[in-house]
Scaffold this active site. Sequence first.
Site, PDB file in Angstrom:
ATOM      1  N   ARG A  36      22.976 -33.641  21.841  1.00  0.00           N
ATOM      2  CA  ARG A  36      22.231 -34.550  22.708  1.00  0.00           C
ATOM      3  C   ARG A  36      23.157 -35.584  23.328  1.00  0.00           C
ATOM      4  O   ARG A  36      22.723 -36.341  24.185  1.00  0.00           O
ATOM      5  CB  ARG A  36      21.164 -35.268  21.893  1.00  0.00           C
ATOM      6  CG  ARG A  36      19.783 -34.581  21.902  1.00  0.00           C
ATOM      7  CD  ARG A  36      18.905 -35.320  20.931  1.00  0.00           C
ATOM      8  NE  ARG A  36      17.509 -35.263  21.168  1.00  0.00           N
ATOM      9  CZ  ARG A  36      16.661 -34.413  20.602  1.00  0.00           C
ATOM     10  NH1 ARG A  36      17.110 -33.465  19.831  1.00  0.00           N
ATOM     11  NH2 ARG A  36      15.367 -34.514  20.823  1.00  0.00           N
ATOM     12  N   ARG A  59       0.831 -31.481  21.951  1.00  0.00           N
ATOM     13  CA  ARG A  59       1.523 -30.582  21.002  1.00  0.00           C
ATOM     14  C   ARG A  59       0.951 -30.728  19.597  1.00  0.00           C
ATOM     15  O   ARG A  59       0.679 -31.815  19.119  1.00  0.00           O
ATOM     16  CB  ARG A  59       3.014 -30.915  20.969  1.00  0.00           C
ATOM     17  CG  ARG A  59       3.756 -30.187  19.850  1.00  0.00           C
ATOM     18  CD  ARG A  59       5.239 -30.152  20.051  1.00  0.00           C
ATOM     19  NE  ARG A  59       5.845 -31.452  20.202  1.00  0.00           N
ATOM     20  CZ  ARG A  59       7.101 -31.634  20.616  1.00  0.00           C
ATOM     21  NH1 ARG A  59       7.850 -30.603  20.928  1.00  0.00           N
ATOM     22  NH2 ARG A  59       7.591 -32.851  20.726  1.00  0.00           N
ATOM     23  N   ARG A  83      11.695 -41.828  23.581  1.00  0.00           N
ATOM     24  CA  ARG A  83      12.475 -40.584  23.549  1.00  0.00           C
ATOM     25  C   ARG A  83      12.937 -40.203  24.949  1.00  0.00           C
ATOM     26  O   ARG A  83      14.057 -39.731  25.147  1.00  0.00           O
ATOM     27  CB  ARG A  83      11.652 -39.468  22.908  1.00  0.00           C
ATOM     28  CG  ARG A  83      11.586 -39.640  21.401  1.00  0.00           C
ATOM     29  CD  ARG A  83      10.393 -38.962  20.802  1.00  0.00           C
ATOM     30  NE  ARG A  83      10.484 -37.526  20.857  1.00  0.00           N
ATOM     31  CZ  ARG A  83       9.434 -36.722  20.759  1.00  0.00           C
ATOM     32  NH1 ARG A  83       8.223 -37.227  20.605  1.00  0.00           N
ATOM     33  NH2 ARG A  83       9.583 -35.431  20.813  1.00  0.00           N
ATOM     34  N   LYS A 137      11.747 -26.091  24.605  1.00  0.00           N
ATOM     35  CA  LYS A 137      12.924 -25.493  23.952  1.00  0.00           C
ATOM     36  C   LYS A 137      12.544 -24.808  22.635  1.00  0.00           C
ATOM     37  O   LYS A 137      12.985 -23.704  22.357  1.00  0.00           O
ATOM     38  CB  LYS A 137      13.992 -26.572  23.665  1.00  0.00           C
ATOM     39  CG  LYS A 137      14.445 -27.324  24.905  1.00  0.00           C
ATOM     40  CD  LYS A 137      15.496 -28.372  24.581  1.00  0.00           C
ATOM     41  CE  LYS A 137      15.043 -29.429  23.605  1.00  0.00           C
ATOM     42  NZ  LYS A 137      13.930 -30.282  24.089  1.00  0.00           N
ATOM     43  N   ARG A 163       2.907 -34.547  15.430  1.00  0.00           N
ATOM     44  CA  ARG A 163       4.087 -35.258  14.931  1.00  0.00           C
ATOM     45  C   ARG A 163       3.924 -36.758  15.131  1.00  0.00           C
ATOM     46  O   ARG A 163       3.381 -37.196  16.135  1.00  0.00           O
ATOM     47  CB  ARG A 163       5.334 -34.776  15.690  1.00  0.00           C
ATOM     48  CG  ARG A 163       5.869 -33.476  15.169  1.00  0.00           C
ATOM     49  CD  ARG A 163       6.911 -32.848  16.068  1.00  0.00           C
ATOM     50  NE  ARG A 163       7.893 -33.763  16.640  1.00  0.00           N
ATOM     51  CZ  ARG A 163       8.889 -33.369  17.431  1.00  0.00           C
ATOM     52  NH1 ARG A 163       9.043 -32.084  17.725  1.00  0.00           N
ATOM     53  NH2 ARG A 163       9.735 -34.233  17.924  1.00  0.00           N
TER      54      ARG A 163
END
Length: 215
Positions: free
Chosen positions: A88, A123, A167, A13, A156
Site C-alpha cells: 500500500r 459489504r 481509509r 480486490k 466489518r
Amino acid sequence: MRIILLGAPGTGKGTQGKFIAEKHKIPQISTGDMLRESIDLKNKIGITIKNVIEEGKLVSDDIVCNLIKERIRKKDCINGFLLDGFPRTVKQAFCLSKNKIKIDYVLEFIMPHQSILERISGRRIHLQSGRIYHVKFSPPKNKDKDDITGEPLIQRKDDKLESIKNRLEEYKKTHHLLVKHYIYEKKIGNVKYFQIDAMNELSLIKEKIDMILEK
Ligand code: ADP
Ligand code: AMP
C-alpha cells in the site's frame, strides 16, 4: 504466477482475488485478513493494531512487511501467490524487491470514490472463510447467512462511514506514488501492469482478468 492487486478499499480486490487464486491454484494473501485474524487472536500484533484498523488508518510498514515476508516463505507459495491489499506504500513495494520477491503481474482496480461508499457500506463477510457478499450486488441466498455454512454474516467494524472516509483519505495519500513506482517497473520490463475498470459487473471483470493472465 505472482500477482499484486492494487486499488482503493472496496474496489473488488478480495472478490476477484478469490477467483484468481482458485483458478491458478495459488494462495490469496490478504494483509487485511491477516491483521484481522491477529486482532481476533488478541496476539501482540493484534493488540497493537486494533484501534488503527478500526479508525481506518494504515498499519506500520514494518509490521505488514514482516507478516508478508514470513507468509511468502511458506511452502504453498512455491508456485506463486496473489497479494491483496499489499503493498500500500512505496516502502512496502521496496520491501518485496529488497527481499528478491519478484512480481509478474500488477492489476490496478480503478473506480470513482463516490461509488466505493456504496460498495463498502453494503459489504458483509463470513468471518471464518473470508467469503464476501454485498447486500445489493452479491446477496447471500438467505439474508445475513453464509451460503455454505448458514452461519451469520458480519459487517466489518471498519466498514462504517467514519472509517471508510479515513481509509479513502489514506489511500489518496499513498496510491499515486505506488502507481508511479509500478509504471516505472513496467517500463523497465520488471512487471506486467494492467488497469481494471472496477465499475463493471463481477463476471466481466473476471473475464478481463482471465484474458490478461493468459497472455
Ligand atoms: P476490496 O477487497 O477491494 O476491499 P471487496 O472484494 O471486498 O473489495 O468488494 C467490496 C464489496 O463490493 C463487496 O461487498 C463485494 O461483494 C462488492 N463487489 C465486488 N466487486 C463488485 C462488482 N464488480 N460489482 C458490484 N459489487 C461488487
Ligand atoms: P483491507 O482488508 O485490505 O481493506 O484492510 C483493512 C485494514 O487493514 C486497512 O484499512 C489497514 O488499516 C490495514 N492494512 C491492510 N493491509 C495493509 C497494508 N499493506 N499496509 C498498512 N495497513 C494495512
